[in-house]
Motif scaffolding. Structure first.
Motif, PDB file in Angstrom:
ATOM      1  N   ASN A  84       0.809  -1.215   0.000  1.00 24.57           N
ATOM      2  CA  ASN A  84       0.000   0.000   0.000  1.00 24.57           C
ATOM      3  C   ASN A  84       0.847   1.272   0.000  1.00 24.57           C
ATOM      4  O   ASN A  84       0.375   2.323   0.408  1.00 24.57           O
ATOM      5  CB  ASN A  84      -0.965   0.000   1.186  1.00 24.57           C
ATOM      6  CG  ASN A  84      -0.246  -0.039   2.516  1.00 24.57           C
ATOM      7  OD1 ASN A  84       0.966  -0.189   2.572  1.00 24.57           O
ATOM      8  ND2 ASN A  84      -0.990   0.101   3.592  1.00 24.57           N
ATOM      9  N   ALA A  85       2.071   1.185  -0.464  1.00 24.74           N
ATOM     10  CA  ALA A  85       2.938   2.358  -0.521  1.00 24.74           C
ATOM     11  C   ALA A  85       2.349   3.382  -1.487  1.00 24.74           C
ATOM     12  O   ALA A  85       1.757   3.032  -2.502  1.00 24.74           O
ATOM     13  CB  ALA A  85       4.331   1.956  -0.985  1.00 24.74           C
ATOM     14  N   SER A  86       2.528   4.633  -1.140  1.00 23.20           N
ATOM     15  CA  SER A  86       2.009   5.694  -2.001  1.00 23.20           C
ATOM     16  C   SER A  86       2.844   5.799  -3.275  1.00 23.20           C
ATOM     17  O   SER A  86       3.969   5.301  -3.356  1.00 23.20           O
ATOM     18  CB  SER A  86       2.037   7.030  -1.260  1.00 23.20           C
ATOM     19  OG  SER A  86       3.367   7.510  -1.166  1.00 23.20           O
ATOM     20  N   GLN A  87       2.267   6.459  -4.246  1.00 25.45           N
ATOM     21  CA  GLN A  87       2.959   6.676  -5.522  1.00 25.45           C
ATOM     22  C   GLN A  87       4.283   7.412  -5.294  1.00 25.45           C
ATOM     23  O   GLN A  87       5.301   7.064  -5.874  1.00 25.45           O
ATOM     24  CB  GLN A  87       2.060   7.472  -6.469  1.00 25.45           C
ATOM     25  CG  GLN A  87       2.610   7.635  -7.854  1.00 25.45           C
ATOM     26  CD  GLN A  87       2.546   6.358  -8.660  1.00 25.45           C
ATOM     27  OE1 GLN A  87       1.695   5.516  -8.428  1.00 25.45           O
ATOM     28  NE2 GLN A  87       3.439   6.204  -9.608  1.00 25.45           N
ATOM     29  N   THR A  88       4.261   8.406  -4.425  1.00 27.06           N
ATOM     30  CA  THR A  88       5.469   9.178  -4.128  1.00 27.06           C
ATOM     31  C   THR A  88       6.536   8.291  -3.499  1.00 27.06           C
ATOM     32  O   THR A  88       7.709   8.373  -3.865  1.00 27.06           O
ATOM     33  CB  THR A  88       5.138  10.362  -3.199  1.00 27.06           C
ATOM     34  OG1 THR A  88       4.173  11.193  -3.847  1.00 27.06           O
ATOM     35  CG2 THR A  88       6.365  11.162  -2.872  1.00 27.06           C
ATOM     36  N   GLU A  89       6.129   7.447  -2.561  1.00 27.19           N
ATOM     37  CA  GLU A  89       7.082   6.531  -1.921  1.00 27.19           C
ATOM     38  C   GLU A  89       7.691   5.576  -2.939  1.00 27.19           C
ATOM     39  O   GLU A  89       8.902   5.331  -2.916  1.00 27.19           O
ATOM     40  CB  GLU A  89       6.397   5.735  -0.806  1.00 27.19           C
ATOM     41  CG  GLU A  89       6.021   6.563   0.394  1.00 27.19           C
ATOM     42  CD  GLU A  89       5.134   5.813   1.371  1.00 27.19           C
ATOM     43  OE1 GLU A  89       5.287   6.059   2.577  1.00 27.19           O
ATOM     44  OE2 GLU A  89       4.297   4.992   0.938  1.00 27.19           O
ATOM     45  N   ASP A 117       7.991   6.106  -6.180  1.00 30.61           N
ATOM     46  CA  ASP A 117       8.869   6.889  -7.061  1.00 30.61           C
ATOM     47  C   ASP A 117      10.206   7.193  -6.386  1.00 30.61           C
ATOM     48  O   ASP A 117      11.259   7.111  -7.031  1.00 30.61           O
ATOM     49  CB  ASP A 117       8.189   8.195  -7.478  1.00 30.61           C
ATOM     50  CG  ASP A 117       7.060   7.973  -8.467  1.00 30.61           C
ATOM     51  OD1 ASP A 117       6.999   6.891  -9.101  1.00 30.61           O
ATOM     52  OD2 ASP A 117       6.222   8.883  -8.613  1.00 30.61           O
ATOM     53  N   GLU A 118      10.167   7.515  -5.102  1.00 33.10           N
ATOM     54  CA  GLU A 118      11.410   7.805  -4.378  1.00 33.10           C
ATOM     55  C   GLU A 118      12.282   6.561  -4.274  1.00 33.10           C
ATOM     56  O   GLU A 118      13.498   6.620  -4.454  1.00 33.10           O
ATOM     57  CB  GLU A 118      11.093   8.346  -2.985  1.00 33.10           C
ATOM     58  CG  GLU A 118      10.539   9.754  -3.007  1.00 33.10           C
ATOM     59  CD  GLU A 118      10.042  10.231  -1.654  1.00 33.10           C
ATOM     60  OE1 GLU A 118      10.078   9.458  -0.670  1.00 33.10           O
ATOM     61  OE2 GLU A 118       9.602  11.389  -1.593  1.00 33.10           O
ATOM     62  N   GLN A 166       4.810  -2.709  -9.147  1.00 34.48           N
ATOM     63  CA  GLN A 166       3.846  -2.164  -8.188  1.00 34.48           C
ATOM     64  C   GLN A 166       3.337  -0.800  -8.638  1.00 34.48           C
ATOM     65  O   GLN A 166       2.138  -0.508  -8.558  1.00 34.48           O
ATOM     66  CB  GLN A 166       4.483  -2.020  -6.807  1.00 34.48           C
ATOM     67  CG  GLN A 166       4.692  -3.333  -6.081  1.00 34.48           C
ATOM     68  CD  GLN A 166       5.341  -3.117  -4.730  1.00 34.48           C
ATOM     69  OE1 GLN A 166       5.174  -2.083  -4.094  1.00 34.48           O
ATOM     70  NE2 GLN A 166       6.096  -4.107  -4.285  1.00 34.48           N
ATOM     71  N   ARG A 167       4.245   0.030  -9.133  1.00 35.15           N
ATOM     72  CA  ARG A 167       3.845   1.366  -9.585  1.00 35.15           C
ATOM     73  C   ARG A 167       2.905   1.278 -10.783  1.00 35.15           C
ATOM     74  O   ARG A 167       1.906   1.985 -10.853  1.00 35.15           O
ATOM     75  CB  ARG A 167       5.068   2.197  -9.928  1.00 35.15           C
ATOM     76  CG  ARG A 167       4.716   3.641 -10.275  1.00 35.15           C
ATOM     77  CD  ARG A 167       5.899   4.480 -10.545  1.00 35.15           C
ATOM     78  NE  ARG A 167       6.500   4.072 -11.814  1.00 35.15           N
ATOM     79  CZ  ARG A 167       7.577   4.636 -12.329  1.00 35.15           C
ATOM     80  NH1 ARG A 167       8.184   5.622 -11.701  1.00 35.15           N
ATOM     81  NH2 ARG A 167       8.072   4.211 -13.464  1.00 35.15           N
ATOM     82  N   LYS A 211      -0.588   0.457  -9.837  1.00 36.12           N
ATOM     83  CA  LYS A 211      -1.314   1.580  -9.242  1.00 36.12           C
ATOM     84  C   LYS A 211      -1.773   2.580 -10.297  1.00 36.12           C
ATOM     85  O   LYS A 211      -2.713   3.318 -10.078  1.00 36.12           O
ATOM     86  CB  LYS A 211      -0.435   2.310  -8.218  1.00 36.12           C
ATOM     87  CG  LYS A 211      -0.247   1.569  -6.933  1.00 36.12           C
ATOM     88  CD  LYS A 211       0.592   2.411  -6.000  1.00 36.12           C
ATOM     89  CE  LYS A 211       0.740   1.768  -4.665  1.00 36.12           C
ATOM     90  NZ  LYS A 211      -0.435   1.896  -3.842  1.00 36.12           N
TER      91      LYS A 211
END
Length: 62
Positions: free
Chosen positions: A4-9, A11-12, A57-58, A61
């Motif tokens: 459930n990591a965010s898109q920003t996480e 990408d980082e 994963q990205r 999403k």
């Protein structure tokens, strides 16, 4: 990394892995000795596998 990591996480983390891979490639060009080369190759493979998983994963999403 949690599913459930965010898109920003994601990408980082992807950016970090790409930098790590670039640094390992640079180290590999100057490496000598079979043991050092094998260790770098193993680490590169591990980092690439992690990167591929995060990209998957990205994409899921997106």
């Amino acid at each position: 990394m949690p599913e459930n990591a965010s898109q920003t996480e994601l990408d980082e983390r992807i950016a970090l892995l790409r930098r790590n891979i670039a640094e390992l490639m640079e180290q590999a060009t100057g490496a000598s000795g079979a043991a050092v080369e094998e260790a770098l190759a193993d680490r590169l493979s591990e980092q690439q596998d992690m990167l591929n998983e995060l990209l998957k994963q990205r994409d899921a999403k997106g």
